[in-house]
Design a protein around this motif. Structure first.
Motif, PDB file in Angstrom:
ATOM      1  N   VAL A 151     -52.789 -45.889 -42.770  1.00  0.00           N
ATOM      2  CA  VAL A 151     -53.651 -46.694 -41.794  1.00  0.00           C
ATOM      3  C   VAL A 151     -53.186 -47.079 -40.926  1.00  0.00           C
ATOM      4  O   VAL A 151     -53.653 -47.184 -39.721  1.00  0.00           O
ATOM      5  N   GLY A 152     -52.185 -47.951 -40.918  1.00  0.00           N
ATOM      6  CA  GLY A 152     -51.408 -48.722 -39.899  1.00  0.00           C
ATOM      7  C   GLY A 152     -50.996 -47.655 -38.688  1.00  0.00           C
ATOM      8  O   GLY A 152     -51.220 -48.137 -37.610  1.00  0.00           O
ATOM      9  N   THR A 153     -50.310 -46.814 -39.101  1.00  0.00           N
ATOM     10  CA  THR A 153     -49.584 -45.822 -38.040  1.00  0.00           C
ATOM     11  C   THR A 153     -50.982 -45.002 -37.328  1.00  0.00           C
ATOM     12  O   THR A 153     -50.802 -44.981 -36.139  1.00  0.00           O
ATOM     13  N   THR A 154     -51.951 -44.700 -38.055  1.00  0.00           N
ATOM     14  CA  THR A 154     -53.117 -44.309 -37.302  1.00  0.00           C
ATOM     15  C   THR A 154     -53.901 -45.170 -36.396  1.00  0.00           C
ATOM     16  O   THR A 154     -54.173 -44.888 -35.322  1.00  0.00           O
ATOM     17  N   LEU A 155     -53.786 -46.523 -36.950  1.00  0.00           N
ATOM     18  CA  LEU A 155     -54.772 -47.516 -36.114  1.00  0.00           C
ATOM     19  C   LEU A 155     -53.735 -47.587 -34.670  1.00  0.00           C
ATOM     20  O   LEU A 155     -54.352 -47.896 -33.654  1.00  0.00           O
ATOM     21  N   LEU A 156     -52.301 -47.571 -34.779  1.00  0.00           N
ATOM     22  CA  LEU A 156     -51.534 -48.134 -33.584  1.00  0.00           C
ATOM     23  C   LEU A 156     -51.716 -46.865 -32.610  1.00  0.00           C
ATOM     24  O   LEU A 156     -51.863 -47.266 -31.436  1.00  0.00           O
ATOM     25  N   SER A 157     -51.811 -45.678 -33.169  1.00  0.00           N
ATOM     26  CA  SER A 157     -51.775 -44.532 -32.035  1.00  0.00           C
ATOM     27  C   SER A 157     -52.997 -44.394 -31.506  1.00  0.00           C
ATOM     28  O   SER A 157     -53.246 -44.238 -30.357  1.00  0.00           O
ATOM     29  N   ALA A 158     -54.291 -44.797 -32.219  1.00  0.00           N
ATOM     30  CA  ALA A 158     -55.676 -44.623 -31.846  1.00  0.00           C
ATOM     31  C   ALA A 158     -55.735 -45.615 -31.080  1.00  0.00           C
ATOM     32  O   ALA A 158     -56.439 -45.508 -29.646  1.00  0.00           O
ATOM     33  N   ALA A 159     -55.047 -46.812 -31.073  1.00  0.00           N
ATOM     34  CA  ALA A 159     -55.553 -48.127 -30.265  1.00  0.00           C
ATOM     35  C   ALA A 159     -54.900 -47.732 -28.932  1.00  0.00           C
ATOM     36  O   ALA A 159     -55.501 -47.957 -28.005  1.00  0.00           O
ATOM     37  N   ILE A 160     -53.530 -47.040 -28.707  1.00  0.00           N
ATOM     38  CA  ILE A 160     -52.865 -46.643 -27.508  1.00  0.00           C
ATOM     39  C   ILE A 160     -53.663 -45.962 -26.980  1.00  0.00           C
ATOM     40  O   ILE A 160     -54.108 -46.041 -25.567  1.00  0.00           O
ATOM     41  N   ILE A 161     -54.093 -44.803 -27.680  1.00  0.00           N
ATOM     42  CA  ILE A 161     -54.961 -43.625 -26.648  1.00  0.00           C
ATOM     43  C   ILE A 161     -56.285 -44.312 -26.347  1.00  0.00           C
ATOM     44  O   ILE A 161     -56.809 -43.873 -25.265  1.00  0.00           O
ATOM     45  N   ASP A 162     -56.812 -45.113 -26.991  1.00  0.00           N
ATOM     46  CA  ASP A 162     -58.245 -45.741 -26.795  1.00  0.00           C
ATOM     47  C   ASP A 162     -57.961 -46.487 -25.645  1.00  0.00           C
ATOM     48  O   ASP A 162     -58.927 -46.309 -24.569  1.00  0.00           O
ATOM     49  N   ASP A 163     -56.922 -47.256 -25.453  1.00  0.00           N
ATOM     50  CA  ASP A 163     -56.687 -48.070 -24.039  1.00  0.00           C
ATOM     51  C   ASP A 163     -56.446 -46.921 -22.873  1.00  0.00           C
ATOM     52  O   ASP A 163     -57.256 -47.272 -21.838  1.00  0.00           O
ATOM     53  N   ILE A 164     -55.918 -45.928 -22.998  1.00  0.00           N
ATOM     54  CA  ILE A 164     -55.820 -44.919 -22.000  1.00  0.00           C
ATOM     55  C   ILE A 164     -57.019 -44.285 -21.516  1.00  0.00           C
ATOM     56  O   ILE A 164     -57.337 -44.259 -20.420  1.00  0.00           O
ATOM     57  N   ILE A 165     -57.857 -43.939 -22.576  1.00  0.00           N
ATOM     58  CA  ILE A 165     -58.937 -43.483 -22.218  1.00  0.00           C
ATOM     59  C   ILE A 165     -60.013 -44.494 -21.518  1.00  0.00           C
ATOM     60  O   ILE A 165     -60.788 -43.973 -20.398  1.00  0.00           O
ATOM     61  N   GLY A 166     -60.008 -45.732 -22.022  1.00  0.00           N
ATOM     62  CA  GLY A 166     -60.761 -46.615 -21.447  1.00  0.00           C
ATOM     63  C   GLY A 166     -60.487 -46.942 -19.988  1.00  0.00           C
ATOM     64  O   GLY A 166     -61.112 -47.189 -19.160  1.00  0.00           O
ATOM     65  N   ILE A 167     -59.102 -46.959 -19.532  1.00  0.00           N
ATOM     66  CA  ILE A 167     -58.574 -47.190 -18.304  1.00  0.00           C
ATOM     67  C   ILE A 167     -58.969 -46.088 -17.452  1.00  0.00           C
ATOM     68  O   ILE A 167     -59.417 -46.168 -16.180  1.00  0.00           O
ATOM     69  N   VAL A 168     -59.056 -44.879 -17.882  1.00  0.00           N
ATOM     70  CA  VAL A 168     -59.120 -43.316 -17.132  1.00  0.00           C
ATOM     71  C   VAL A 168     -60.891 -43.583 -16.720  1.00  0.00           C
ATOM     72  O   VAL A 168     -61.234 -43.304 -15.716  1.00  0.00           O
ATOM     73  N   VAL A 169     -61.684 -43.996 -17.942  1.00  0.00           N
ATOM     74  CA  VAL A 169     -63.045 -44.229 -17.692  1.00  0.00           C
ATOM     75  C   VAL A 169     -63.343 -45.402 -16.629  1.00  0.00           C
ATOM     76  O   VAL A 169     -64.231 -45.286 -15.748  1.00  0.00           O
ATOM     77  N   LEU A 170     -62.656 -46.670 -16.571  1.00  0.00           N
ATOM     78  CA  LEU A 170     -62.720 -47.619 -15.597  1.00  0.00           C
ATOM     79  C   LEU A 170     -62.565 -46.926 -14.274  1.00  0.00           C
ATOM     80  O   LEU A 170     -63.096 -47.396 -13.248  1.00  0.00           O
ATOM     81  N   SER A 171     -61.407 -46.068 -14.166  1.00  0.00           N
ATOM     82  CA  SER A 171     -61.081 -45.573 -12.961  1.00  0.00           C
ATOM     83  C   SER A 171     -62.133 -44.737 -12.265  1.00  0.00           C
ATOM     84  O   SER A 171     -62.468 -44.956 -11.261  1.00  0.00           O
ATOM     85  N   VAL A 172     -62.800 -43.814 -13.153  1.00  0.00           N
ATOM     86  CA  VAL A 172     -63.890 -43.211 -12.701  1.00  0.00           C
ATOM     87  C   VAL A 172     -65.059 -44.002 -12.326  1.00  0.00           C
ATOM     88  O   VAL A 172     -65.624 -43.812 -11.197  1.00  0.00           O
ATOM     89  N   LEU A 173     -65.384 -45.100 -12.987  1.00  0.00           N
ATOM     90  CA  LEU A 173     -66.502 -46.069 -12.712  1.00  0.00           C
ATOM     91  C   LEU A 173     -66.187 -46.764 -11.395  1.00  0.00           C
ATOM     92  O   LEU A 173     -67.052 -46.835 -10.555  1.00  0.00           O
ATOM     93  N   SER A 174     -64.837 -47.332 -11.261  1.00  0.00           N
ATOM     94  CA  SER A 174     -64.563 -47.929  -9.939  1.00  0.00           C
ATOM     95  C   SER A 174     -64.685 -47.131  -8.887  1.00  0.00           C
ATOM     96  O   SER A 174     -65.347 -47.658  -7.663  1.00  0.00           O
ATOM     97  N   GLY A 175     -64.432 -45.737  -8.883  1.00  0.00           N
ATOM     98  CA  GLY A 175     -64.403 -44.832  -7.642  1.00  0.00           C
ATOM     99  C   GLY A 175     -65.981 -44.588  -7.495  1.00  0.00           C
ATOM    100  O   GLY A 175     -66.671 -44.538  -6.289  1.00  0.00           O
TER     101      GLY A 175
END
Length: 395
Positions: A151-175
């Motif tokens: 659970v711990g390792t899965t959470l760590l990785s998912a949270a990192i990817i989560d942030d990356i996807i969120g930032i990409v979506v933010l970039s799209v919305l900002s544009g």
């Protein structure tokens, strides 16, 4: 005559964010919460001692850029490779279910018509709650000795990817938020940004690797200066050349350098000190200064309650459902969902960007801040309950 009031403002911010940060840490809460409370008390909703200024706004912007750069440097690529598809699937649902749920909540309360402007406002509110604050979850799991589990390792990785996807979506919305630019051009510029990042990243990584291998130990502190300069260059290029949020450029600058195994910790340590001592307190206090509670009426309060519920339940359902699909047990799936509930720095950064773009109204900003704080406070409690409750039947 030159004014030196900004010196007093800085002194008060540093003193009070530290005092309230220590107080919240004493009761096992994130120090970020204390810093925001300090800003609220110093600002117009508190004692009215301080108000926003151009200097504080620019200092806050530097603070948020440095925070995102540090997050990028701290990204564990090997962890991402290890968990792979499972963490990616959890992260995807962990981003888009909250966007739909929290954005939908905003639209129900404030959407007068189904048009582009209302869609963008709802989408920005949704994206605020897409990202997970992994630091809160990591601290809790580490305290319970559960960090190195599945659970711990899965959470760590998912949270990192989560942030990356969120930032990409933010970039799209900002544009897309720039009405003078066509959507196809926005997508093209974002794709070009990633091509630019790959090319520049490859060259800069090779350069830094050669420097770190040859530099004298006595002068290795210079590499932290060069790394920070690279961060600011990437932030500038992202915003100026590609119309992508500056924090996106800063984050990927950190990711480019995260594989410098010998120098990575040194870079993170040196820049974290500068950020922690000066820039981050100003950023989080600035969040409090922006939080004007004078317009916090019953309608906004009701919205805040609904938003809190949606912020919690959408992460649990989205991430938990994805984890269950990936064949984790019921308890593990529930724990993964709960562990992704925490929101923190990234959520507040996105909210700031939304205000700057004109798509998050300052009257609903206090509700967003309240929701982020409550989610941060609730996660450690809910995680501990997940491990204390009896095993769920038919796991």
């Amino acid at each position: 005559m030159q004014s030196f009031e900004f010196l007093l403002a800085l002194a008060l911010i540093l003193i009070f964010t530290k005092i309230f940060g220590i107080m919240t840490a004493k009761v096992h809460l994130p120090q970020v919460v204390g810093a925001i409370i300090a800003g609220i008390l110093l600002g117009p909703s508190g004692f009215g001692i301080l108000e926003e200024s151009d200097f504080l706004l620019k200092t806050s912007e530097i603070g948020v850029i440095m925070l995102m750069f540090i997050a990028g440097v701290d990204t564990d690529i090997n962890e991402l490779k290890h968990t792979g598809i499972k963490a990616f699937f959890i992260a995807v649902l962990g981003v888009f279910v909250p966007i739909l749920g929290c954005g939908g909540a905003y639209y129900v309360f404030f959407g007068n018509a189904f048009d582009f402007d209302n869609f963008m406002r709802a989408a920005f509110v949704g994206v605020v709650f897409a990202a997970t604050s992994v630091s809160i979850t990591v601290e809790t799991l580490n305290e319970m000795g559960k960090l190195k589990t599945t659970v711990g390792t899965t959470l760590l990785s998912a949270a990192i990817i989560d942030d990356i996807i969120g930032i990409v979506v933010l970039s799209v919305l900002s544009g897309l938020g720039d009405s003078s630019v066509k959507p196809a051009l926005v997508i093209l510029k974002i794709l070009l940004f990633f091509v630019f990042t790959l090319v520049v990243g490859f060259l800069v990584y090779k350069l830094f690797k050669r420097i770190s291998a040859s530099i004298n130990h006595k002068y290795k502190r210079r590499i932290a200066v060069w790394a920070l300069a690279f961060c600011f260059i990437m932030a500038y290029c992202a915003e100026k050349l590609f119309g992508v949020a500056d924090i996106t450029g800063a984050y990927f600058a950190g990711v480019i350098l995260c594989n410098l195994t010998e120098m990575r910790q040194y870079i993170a340590k040196k820049i974290t000190v500068a950020s922690y001592v000066f820039f981050s307190p100003v950023f989080f206090a600035g969040i409090g200064l922006k939080t004007n509670l004078s317009g916090f009426n019953l309608h906004i309060l009701t919205f805040a309650v609904v938003l809190i519920f949606m912020a919690v339940i959408t992460k649990i359902v989205g991430c938990g459902m994805a984890a269950r699909t990936c064949k984790l047990s019921k308890r593990e799936s529930l724990t993964v969902g709960v562990g992704m509930v925490a929101r923190g720095e990234v959520a507040l950064m996105v909210a700031q960007k939304g205000i700057g773009a004109g798509y998050i109204d300052e009257k609903v900003f206090p509700a967003i801040v309240l929701c982020v704080v409550v989610a941060a406070l609730a996660t450690p409690i809910l995680l501990k309950l997940c491990y204390k409750t009896p095993k769920i039947a038919t796991e």
